[in-house]
Design a protein around this motif. Structure first.
Motif, PDB file in Angstrom:
ATOM      1  N   ARG A 157      50.609  48.530  32.687  1.00 28.91           N
ATOM      2  CA  ARG A 157      50.814  47.194  33.132  1.00 28.91           C
ATOM      3  C   ARG A 157      50.791  46.089  31.841  1.00 28.91           C
ATOM      4  N   ASP A 158      50.502  46.581  30.830  1.00 33.00           N
ATOM      5  CA  ASP A 158      50.310  45.971  29.643  1.00 33.00           C
ATOM      6  C   ASP A 158      49.234  44.703  29.931  1.00 33.00           C
ATOM      7  N   LEU A 159      48.008  45.467  30.587  1.00 28.52           N
ATOM      8  CA  LEU A 159      46.933  44.371  30.658  1.00 28.52           C
ATOM      9  C   LEU A 159      46.157  43.802  29.631  1.00 28.52           C
ATOM     10  N   ASN A 160      45.621  42.692  29.803  1.00 22.98           N
ATOM     11  CA  ASN A 160      44.666  41.918  28.811  1.00 22.98           C
ATOM     12  C   ASN A 160      43.454  41.613  29.461  1.00 22.98           C
ATOM     13  N   ALA A 161      42.417  41.429  28.729  1.00 20.76           N
ATOM     14  CA  ALA A 161      41.198  41.198  29.058  1.00 20.76           C
ATOM     15  C   ALA A 161      41.263  40.150  30.216  1.00 20.76           C
ATOM     16  N   GLU A 162      42.097  39.208  30.395  1.00 18.30           N
ATOM     17  CA  GLU A 162      41.817  38.166  31.271  1.00 18.30           C
ATOM     18  C   GLU A 162      42.590  38.682  32.638  1.00 18.30           C
ATOM     19  N   ASN A 163      43.376  39.717  32.484  1.00 19.47           N
ATOM     20  CA  ASN A 163      44.112  40.390  33.858  1.00 19.47           C
ATOM     21  C   ASN A 163      42.943  40.986  34.458  1.00 19.47           C
ATOM     22  N   VAL A 164      41.964  41.895  33.814  1.00 18.57           N
ATOM     23  CA  VAL A 164      41.155  42.901  34.190  1.00 18.57           C
ATOM     24  C   VAL A 164      39.751  41.938  34.781  1.00 18.57           C
ATOM     25  N   PHE A 165      39.619  40.891  34.086  1.00 26.35           N
ATOM     26  CA  PHE A 165      38.454  39.904  34.592  1.00 26.35           C
ATOM     27  C   PHE A 165      39.106  39.390  36.044  1.00 26.35           C
ATOM     28  N   VAL A 166      40.116  38.649  36.189  1.00 23.74           N
ATOM     29  CA  VAL A 166      40.561  38.245  37.441  1.00 23.74           C
ATOM     30  C   VAL A 166      40.751  39.313  38.451  1.00 23.74           C
ATOM     31  N   ALA A 167      41.301  40.211  38.507  1.00 24.86           N
ATOM     32  CA  ALA A 167      41.589  41.354  39.269  1.00 24.86           C
ATOM     33  C   ALA A 167      40.276  41.987  39.816  1.00 24.86           C
ATOM     34  N   SER A 168      39.209  42.112  38.716  1.00 26.23           N
ATOM     35  CA  SER A 168      38.191  43.057  39.197  1.00 26.23           C
ATOM     36  C   SER A 168      37.268  41.834  39.717  1.00 26.23           C
ATOM     37  N   LEU A 169      37.132  40.730  39.234  1.00 25.48           N
ATOM     38  CA  LEU A 169      36.414  39.773  39.939  1.00 25.48           C
ATOM     39  C   LEU A 169      36.857  39.595  41.589  1.00 25.48           C
ATOM     40  N   LEU A 170      38.263  39.297  41.697  1.00 24.64           N
ATOM     41  CA  LEU A 170      38.686  39.316  43.148  1.00 24.64           C
ATOM     42  C   LEU A 170      38.269  40.566  44.114  1.00 24.64           C
ATOM     43  N   ALA A 171      38.411  41.757  43.404  1.00 22.81           N
ATOM     44  CA  ALA A 171      37.985  43.024  43.938  1.00 22.81           C
ATOM     45  C   ALA A 171      36.392  43.089  44.308  1.00 22.81           C
ATOM     46  N   GLY A 172      35.512  42.694  43.356  1.00 24.59           N
ATOM     47  CA  GLY A 172      34.181  42.699  43.615  1.00 24.59           C
ATOM     48  C   GLY A 172      33.696  41.684  44.473  1.00 24.59           C
ATOM     49  N   LEU A 173      34.306  40.611  44.440  1.00 22.32           N
ATOM     50  CA  LEU A 173      33.816  39.430  45.592  1.00 22.32           C
ATOM     51  C   LEU A 173      34.317  39.981  46.929  1.00 22.32           C
ATOM     52  N   ASN A 174      35.454  40.715  47.214  1.00 18.85           N
ATOM     53  CA  ASN A 174      35.731  41.240  48.458  1.00 18.85           C
ATOM     54  C   ASN A 174      34.695  42.501  48.915  1.00 18.85           C
ATOM     55  N   GLU A 175      34.502  43.552  47.737  1.00 15.10           N
ATOM     56  CA  GLU A 175      33.468  44.468  48.156  1.00 15.10           C
ATOM     57  C   GLU A 175      32.047  43.823  48.477  1.00 15.10           C
ATOM     58  N   PHE A 176      31.820  42.637  48.127  1.00 13.20           N
ATOM     59  CA  PHE A 176      30.575  42.113  48.494  1.00 13.20           C
ATOM     60  C   PHE A 176      30.748  41.229  49.633  1.00 13.20           C
ATOM     61  N   GLY A 177      31.691  41.292  50.374  1.00 12.90           N
ATOM     62  CA  GLY A 177      31.739  40.678  51.649  1.00 12.90           C
ATOM     63  C   GLY A 177      32.085  39.005  51.481  1.00 12.90           C
ATOM     64  N   VAL A 178      32.341  38.504  50.197  1.00 11.87           N
ATOM     65  CA  VAL A 178      32.354  37.167  50.250  1.00 11.87           C
ATOM     66  C   VAL A 178      33.790  36.571  50.060  1.00 11.87           C
ATOM     67  N   LEU A 179      34.807  37.485  50.276  1.00  9.26           N
ATOM     68  CA  LEU A 179      35.986  37.032  49.980  1.00  9.26           C
ATOM     69  C   LEU A 179      37.078  38.016  50.921  1.00  9.26           C
ATOM     70  N   ASN A 180      37.971  36.748  51.343  1.00  8.04           N
ATOM     71  CA  ASN A 180      39.009  37.545  52.405  1.00  8.04           C
ATOM     72  C   ASN A 180      40.242  36.520  52.033  1.00  8.04           C
ATOM     73  N   GLN A 181      41.487  36.993  52.543  1.00  5.44           N
ATOM     74  CA  GLN A 181      42.920  36.405  52.050  1.00  5.44           C
ATOM     75  C   GLN A 181      42.804  34.938  52.544  1.00  5.44           C
ATOM     76  N   GLY A 182      42.025  34.778  53.729  1.00  9.40           N
ATOM     77  CA  GLY A 182      41.947  33.096  54.025  1.00  9.40           C
ATOM     78  C   GLY A 182      41.378  32.325  52.708  1.00  9.40           C
ATOM     79  N   ILE A 183      40.212  32.630  52.369  1.00 15.03           N
ATOM     80  CA  ILE A 183      39.593  32.098  51.231  1.00 15.03           C
ATOM     81  C   ILE A 183      40.401  32.063  50.007  1.00 15.03           C
ATOM     82  N   ILE A 184      41.158  33.257  49.747  1.00 18.29           N
ATOM     83  CA  ILE A 184      42.050  33.201  48.601  1.00 18.29           C
ATOM     84  C   ILE A 184      43.211  32.331  48.712  1.00 18.29           C
ATOM     85  N   ASN A 185      43.755  31.892  50.073  1.00 19.96           N
ATOM     86  CA  ASN A 185      44.778  31.004  50.364  1.00 19.96           C
ATOM     87  C   ASN A 185      44.220  29.764  49.822  1.00 19.96           C
TER      88      ASN A 185
END
Length: 165
Positions: A10-38
């Protein structure tokens, strides 16, 4: 697929990994869903528009609507490096197609999120950016029986937008 292969393919850079893993982590801890993302995506779209203007981005209001949309989406993809995408226009709007395996911000594909739906900020982010950048207004059109604003189909993440007057 192991993480090293994801970074390379995917030719990822640090910012890509940061954002994607932040979103995944917040979801894992139950504080994020598609409604909040919208809601957040729309806010990000507003700030990205302000960033674009600061960088001198302006769309000629005399251009046809399709060209305005192309310019705005291309600006976002050039600056964010979202992934491989295409736009298919229809009479009353357009479909934005992102090749799923190339998206550099996917909480699932990059961040390893374990979820049934999506956590994609791009439907509302792009909606707001286009609202501010183009002469025509657009809205995301929820699809299917479950009214999703992003549909995964045949290796693509597909977002449907409709022009409003």
């Amino acid at each position: 697929m192991d993480f090293k292969k994801k970074v390379q393919e995917r030719d990822l850079n640090a910012e890509n990994v940061f954002v994607a893993s932040l979103l995944a982590g917040l979801n894992e801890f139950g504080v994020l869903n598609q409604g909040i993302i919208n809601l957040t995506g729309a806010r990000i779209g507003e700030f990205l528009f302000q960033y674009a203007v600061t960088k001198g981005f302006k769309i000629d209001p005399d251009l046809p609507t399709e060209d305005q949309v192309k310019e705005a989406v291309n600006f976002l993809n050039e600056h964010l490096r979202i992934g491989q995408l295409s736009i298919e226009f229809s009479v009353d709007g357009f479909f934005l197609r992102i090749v799923s395996s190339t998206c550099r911000f996917c909480p699932k594909g990059v961040g390893g999120a374990e979820l049934e739906g999506t956590l994609c900020p791009f439907p509302k982010l792009i909606e707001r950016f286009l609202e501010r950048a183009c002469c025509s207004k657009v809205v995301v059109v929820p699809e299917g029986i479950d009214k999703k604003i992003l549909v995964k189909k045949e290796g693509f993440c597909i977002i449907h937008y409709r022009y409003i007057k």
